[in-house]
Design a protein around this motif. Structure first.
Motif, PDB file in Angstrom:
ATOM      1  N   LEU A  49     -11.696 -85.588  43.474  1.00  0.00           N
ATOM      2  CA  LEU A  49     -12.438 -85.254  42.324  1.00  0.00           C
ATOM      3  C   LEU A  49     -13.595 -86.207  41.995  1.00  0.00           C
ATOM      4  CD1 LEU A  49     -13.294 -82.804  40.243  1.00  0.00           C
ATOM      5  CD2 LEU A  49     -11.843 -83.806  38.730  1.00  0.00           C
ATOM      6  N   ILE A  50     -14.979 -85.803  41.769  1.00  0.00           N
ATOM      7  CA  ILE A  50     -16.050 -86.578  41.208  1.00  0.00           C
ATOM      8  C   ILE A  50     -16.460 -85.897  39.941  1.00  0.00           C
ATOM      9  CG2 ILE A  50     -18.361 -87.706  41.696  1.00  0.00           C
ATOM     10  CD1 ILE A  50     -17.783 -87.311  44.845  1.00  0.00           C
ATOM     11  N   ILE A  51     -16.296 -86.782  39.030  1.00  0.00           N
ATOM     12  CA  ILE A  51     -16.897 -86.279  37.842  1.00  0.00           C
ATOM     13  C   ILE A  51     -18.338 -86.906  37.537  1.00  0.00           C
ATOM     14  CG2 ILE A  51     -16.413 -86.348  35.312  1.00  0.00           C
ATOM     15  CD1 ILE A  51     -13.590 -86.403  36.145  1.00  0.00           C
ATOM     16  N   THR A  52     -19.318 -86.201  37.382  1.00  0.00           N
ATOM     17  CA  THR A  52     -20.832 -86.770  37.020  1.00  0.00           C
ATOM     18  C   THR A  52     -21.451 -85.840  36.249  1.00  0.00           C
ATOM     19  OG1 THR A  52     -22.638 -87.048  38.439  1.00  0.00           O
ATOM     20  CG2 THR A  52     -21.307 -85.384  39.082  1.00  0.00           C
ATOM     21  N   ASN A  53     -22.560 -86.508  35.767  1.00  0.00           N
ATOM     22  CA  ASN A  53     -23.462 -85.756  34.717  1.00  0.00           C
ATOM     23  C   ASN A  53     -24.616 -85.344  35.496  1.00  0.00           C
ATOM     24  OD1 ASN A  53     -22.412 -86.480  32.090  1.00  0.00           O
ATOM     25  ND2 ASN A  53     -24.659 -86.223  31.485  1.00  0.00           N
ATOM     26  N   GLN A 105     -18.452 -91.153  37.130  1.00  0.00           N
ATOM     27  CA  GLN A 105     -19.708 -91.759  37.050  1.00  0.00           C
ATOM     28  C   GLN A 105     -19.887 -92.286  35.539  1.00  0.00           C
ATOM     29  OE1 GLN A 105     -21.874 -92.564  38.943  1.00  0.00           O
ATOM     30  NE2 GLN A 105     -23.387 -93.390  37.485  1.00  0.00           N
ATOM     31  N   SER A 106     -20.209 -93.460  35.382  1.00  0.00           N
ATOM     32  CA  SER A 106     -20.723 -93.880  34.241  1.00  0.00           C
ATOM     33  C   SER A 106     -21.960 -94.681  34.407  1.00  0.00           C
ATOM     34  CB  SER A 106     -19.772 -95.055  33.706  1.00  0.00           C
ATOM     35  OG  SER A 106     -20.045 -95.543  32.320  1.00  0.00           O
ATOM     36  N   PRO A 107     -22.844 -94.497  33.517  1.00  0.00           N
ATOM     37  CA  PRO A 107     -22.988 -93.741  32.408  1.00  0.00           C
ATOM     38  C   PRO A 107     -23.113 -92.265  32.594  1.00  0.00           C
ATOM     39  CG  PRO A 107     -25.221 -95.017  32.404  1.00  0.00           C
ATOM     40  CD  PRO A 107     -24.302 -95.324  33.621  1.00  0.00           C
ATOM     41  N   PRO A 108     -22.972 -91.530  31.628  1.00  0.00           N
ATOM     42  CA  PRO A 108     -22.908 -91.746  30.244  1.00  0.00           C
ATOM     43  C   PRO A 108     -21.501 -92.288  29.768  1.00  0.00           C
ATOM     44  CG  PRO A 108     -23.831 -89.450  30.610  1.00  0.00           C
ATOM     45  CD  PRO A 108     -23.474 -90.005  32.092  1.00  0.00           C
ATOM     46  N   LEU A 109     -21.521 -93.383  28.946  1.00  0.00           N
ATOM     47  CA  LEU A 109     -20.377 -93.784  28.464  1.00  0.00           C
ATOM     48  C   LEU A 109     -19.224 -93.003  27.823  1.00  0.00           C
ATOM     49  CD1 LEU A 109     -19.768 -96.902  29.000  1.00  0.00           C
ATOM     50  CD2 LEU A 109     -20.630 -97.300  26.590  1.00  0.00           C
ATOM     51  N   ILE A 132     -11.219 -94.177  39.690  1.00  0.00           N
ATOM     52  CA  ILE A 132     -12.373 -94.973  40.244  1.00  0.00           C
ATOM     53  C   ILE A 132     -13.452 -95.090  39.435  1.00  0.00           C
ATOM     54  CG2 ILE A 132     -13.519 -95.652  42.111  1.00  0.00           C
ATOM     55  CD1 ILE A 132     -11.325 -94.263  44.015  1.00  0.00           C
ATOM     56  N   LEU A 133     -14.023 -95.880  38.763  1.00  0.00           N
ATOM     57  CA  LEU A 133     -15.068 -95.736  37.916  1.00  0.00           C
ATOM     58  C   LEU A 133     -16.476 -96.414  38.550  1.00  0.00           C
ATOM     59  CD1 LEU A 133     -15.623 -95.123  34.806  1.00  0.00           C
ATOM     60  CD2 LEU A 133     -15.401 -97.326  34.415  1.00  0.00           C
ATOM     61  N   ASN A 134     -17.312 -95.664  38.821  1.00  0.00           N
ATOM     62  CA  ASN A 134     -18.702 -95.850  39.371  1.00  0.00           C
ATOM     63  C   ASN A 134     -19.742 -96.179  38.373  1.00  0.00           C
ATOM     64  OD1 ASN A 134     -20.473 -96.140  41.537  1.00  0.00           O
ATOM     65  ND2 ASN A 134     -21.031 -94.064  41.516  1.00  0.00           N
ATOM     66  N   ILE A 135     -20.060 -97.646  38.362  1.00  0.00           N
ATOM     67  CA  ILE A 135     -20.963 -97.861  37.366  1.00  0.00           C
ATOM     68  C   ILE A 135     -22.231 -97.847  37.710  1.00  0.00           C
ATOM     69  CG2 ILE A 135     -21.399 -99.490  35.487  1.00  0.00           C
ATOM     70  CD1 ILE A 135     -18.454-100.204  35.485  1.00  0.00           C
ATOM     71  N   SER A 136     -23.236 -97.189  37.640  1.00  0.00           N
ATOM     72  CA  SER A 136     -24.566 -97.357  38.150  1.00  0.00           C
ATOM     73  C   SER A 136     -25.615 -98.205  36.934  1.00  0.00           C
ATOM     74  CB  SER A 136     -25.284 -96.154  38.065  1.00  0.00           C
ATOM     75  OG  SER A 136     -25.286 -95.160  36.901  1.00  0.00           O
ATOM     76  N   ASP A 137     -25.247 -98.466  35.644  1.00  0.00           N
ATOM     77  CA  ASP A 137     -26.071 -99.200  34.690  1.00  0.00           C
ATOM     78  C   ASP A 137     -25.029 -99.606  33.813  1.00  0.00           C
ATOM     79  OD1 ASP A 137     -28.915 -98.973  35.375  1.00  0.00           O
ATOM     80  OD2 ASP A 137     -28.433 -96.810  35.272  1.00  0.00           O
ATOM     81  N   PHE A 162     -15.640 -92.142  29.111  1.00  0.00           N
ATOM     82  CA  PHE A 162     -14.580 -92.477  28.320  1.00  0.00           C
ATOM     83  C   PHE A 162     -13.686 -91.025  28.055  1.00  0.00           C
ATOM     84  CE2 PHE A 162     -12.899 -91.800  23.790  1.00  0.00           C
ATOM     85  CZ  PHE A 162     -11.944 -92.807  23.634  1.00  0.00           C
ATOM     86  N   THR A 163     -14.108 -90.148  28.164  1.00  0.00           N
ATOM     87  CA  THR A 163     -13.291 -88.839  27.960  1.00  0.00           C
ATOM     88  C   THR A 163     -12.393 -88.471  29.332  1.00  0.00           C
ATOM     89  OG1 THR A 163     -15.038 -87.696  26.375  1.00  0.00           O
ATOM     90  CG2 THR A 163     -13.460 -86.192  27.436  1.00  0.00           C
ATOM     91  N   SER A 164     -13.104 -88.821  30.412  1.00  0.00           N
ATOM     92  CA  SER A 164     -12.406 -88.877  31.485  1.00  0.00           C
ATOM     93  C   SER A 164     -11.299 -89.818  31.838  1.00  0.00           C
ATOM     94  CB  SER A 164     -13.386 -88.698  32.662  1.00  0.00           C
ATOM     95  OG  SER A 164     -14.644 -87.828  32.526  1.00  0.00           O
ATOM     96  N   VAL A 165     -11.659 -90.860  31.389  1.00  0.00           N
ATOM     97  CA  VAL A 165     -10.595 -91.744  31.561  1.00  0.00           C
ATOM     98  C   VAL A 165      -9.231 -91.458  30.628  1.00  0.00           C
ATOM     99  CG1 VAL A 165      -9.990 -94.309  31.259  1.00  0.00           C
ATOM    100  CG2 VAL A 165     -12.116 -93.609  32.350  1.00  0.00           C
ATOM    101  N   LEU A 166      -9.718 -91.318  29.290  1.00  0.00           N
ATOM    102  CA  LEU A 166      -8.851 -90.986  27.991  1.00  0.00           C
ATOM    103  C   LEU A 166      -7.818 -90.172  28.780  1.00  0.00           C
ATOM    104  CD1 LEU A 166      -7.945 -91.533  25.348  1.00  0.00           C
ATOM    105  CD2 LEU A 166      -9.446 -89.844  24.559  1.00  0.00           C
ATOM    106  N   PHE A 167      -8.292 -88.831  29.099  1.00  0.00           N
ATOM    107  CA  PHE A 167      -7.376 -87.779  29.368  1.00  0.00           C
ATOM    108  C   PHE A 167      -6.741 -87.963  30.794  1.00  0.00           C
ATOM    109  CE2 PHE A 167      -9.475 -85.770  26.094  1.00  0.00           C
ATOM    110  CZ  PHE A 167      -8.584 -84.872  25.558  1.00  0.00           C
TER     111      PHE A 167
END
Length: 388
Positions: free
Chosen positions: A5-9, A112-116, A134-139, A120-125
């Motif tokens: 699963l990929i979670i992204t804005n 995907q991060s950001p938005p931070l 897997i945290l993908n940090i673009s900025d 956070f919501t995704s990691v927390l749950f």
């Protein structure tokens, strides 16, 4: 077949570097026999309004190219008002929580991060010993926000730092688009697994035809988001048009200001072309002599994905943003460098660029470098070894 699963804005039909990056990642994983699903808001970027085709919907589920796309409700806004932007992020976070409660989540999740706050919501749950996050940090946020002037060092900033720390701590693997990002993560968690995942494009390299460099003024182009970070409006006001004609493609918060500037100052040699599709853009960009990649301020951790996309097109670049991006341009001889934030130096550099210099950069040579060093497929193969 491994579920992922990929979670992204951001995701197509939205445009821009973030949307393209996640789309190519999803497509690439699918081609490697992953069962891919994407969790994203109803399309609204960059206008801040839900796209017409999705208006009136609370959610939407579709399948495209064997990728399942879940689009969730969001209070869409691109307002400069910090409260409204916070509400927008919180609304998507609420939708994510609802989705997590009622749906089975795969054992492997890319966030995907950001938005931070969304990360956070995704990691927390989703944090669990049985699940790989897997945290993908673009900025780098909140650092980037501080450098852009969006934040001040206060209680709110301290809270964002704590959220950032929490996200890193509970991620099993961290992807960063720059060495600066990974160095920052390692400074907080020296033993954390990391992987340099650049924003390499994935498209067929166009056939190189002989291009005649413009006689007289050079034709310089900017294509992309017309936002605060890029500073294209200020760039338009500061450029010396003695040696160049400036062409602009894109949309964003500064679009109206740029159009007004052009209308009120016909002596400025600027041509605004509006927004075009990515495929169309690739066809028109190669007609120009060079492109400019500007950042209003040097942002720690940022490496504009335009560098790799333009290299694939064989387009010489004028880089005006400092940081790691500057080092890449220099290392591979992809164009010219002007000191970040120094418009006098920028105009001096432009004045010294001759037609013969552009010919020396050689489109074929730049494309060859892109194929050898900025290859999406090779990078994805290396990433999959980390994911599995």
């Amino acid at each position: 077949m491994t579920d992922i699963l990929i979670i992204t804005n951001y995701f197509p039909p939205e445009t821009g570097a973030a949307s393209n990056r996640i789309f190519h990642l999803a497509e690439g994983l699918k081609k490697h026999d992953f069962k891919v699903s994407v969790l994203t808001p109803l399309p609204n970027y960059p206008t801040g309004e839900i796209f017409d085709a999705y208006k009136g919907r609370f959610k939407d589920t579709s399948t495209k190219n064997n990728i399942t796309i879940y689009r969730l409700w969001i209070y869409a806004s691109n307002s400069k008002n910090k409260l409204l932007r916070l509400i927008a992020m919180l609304s998507y976070s609420f939708s994510l929580c609802w989705f997590f409660l009622w749906n089975k989540i795969p054992k492997t999740v890319i966030i995907q991060s950001p938005p931070l706050l969304v990360a956070f919501t995704s990691v927390l749950f989703l944090r669990s010993k049985k699940r790989k996050l897997i945290l993908n940090i673009s900025d780098l946020w909140p650092i980037a926000g501080l450098e852009l002037g969006a934040f001040k060092k206060n209680l709110s900033y301290n809270l964002l730092e704590k959220i950032e720390y929490f996200n890193y701590k509970h991620a099993d693997l961290i992807l960063g688009q720059s060495n600066e990002i990974l160095n920052h993560v390692r400074s907080l968690f020296p033993k954390k697994g990391t992987f340099l995942y650049r924003n390499y494009p994935d498209f067929v390299t166009p056939k190189v035809s002989k291009r005649v460099v413009s006689k007289g003024k050079l034709k310089m182009v900017y294509a992309g988001l017309l936002g605060i970070a890029q500073g294209v409006y200020k760039l338009c006001k500061e450029l010396d048009y003695t040696h160049i004609q400036f062409h602009i493609y894109g949309g964003g918060t500064e679009r109206d200001k740029i159009q007004t500037l052009i209308s009120n100052n016909p002596e400025l040699d600027i041509v605004y072309h509006g927004e075009v599709s990515r495929d169309t853009l690739h066809k028109v960009l190669v007609r120009y002599d060079l492109t400019i990649i500007p950042l209003l301020n040097r942002i720690y951790g940022s490496v504009p994905s335009k560098i790799f996309e333009y290299a694939r097109l064989g387009l010489p670049m004028l880089y005006f943003g400092g940081g790691e991006g500057e080092l890449i341009i220099q290392k591979y001889d992809l164009g010219w460098i002007a000191k970040s934030g120094d418009y006098d130096d920028l105009n001096t550099v432009i004045s010294k660029i001759k037609s013969s210099d552009i010919e020396l950069k050689n489109r074929k040579r730049i494309i060859k470098i892109a194929i050898e060093y900025f290859d999406f497929g090779k990078q994805l193969d290396s990433l999959i070894k980390k994911v599995q």
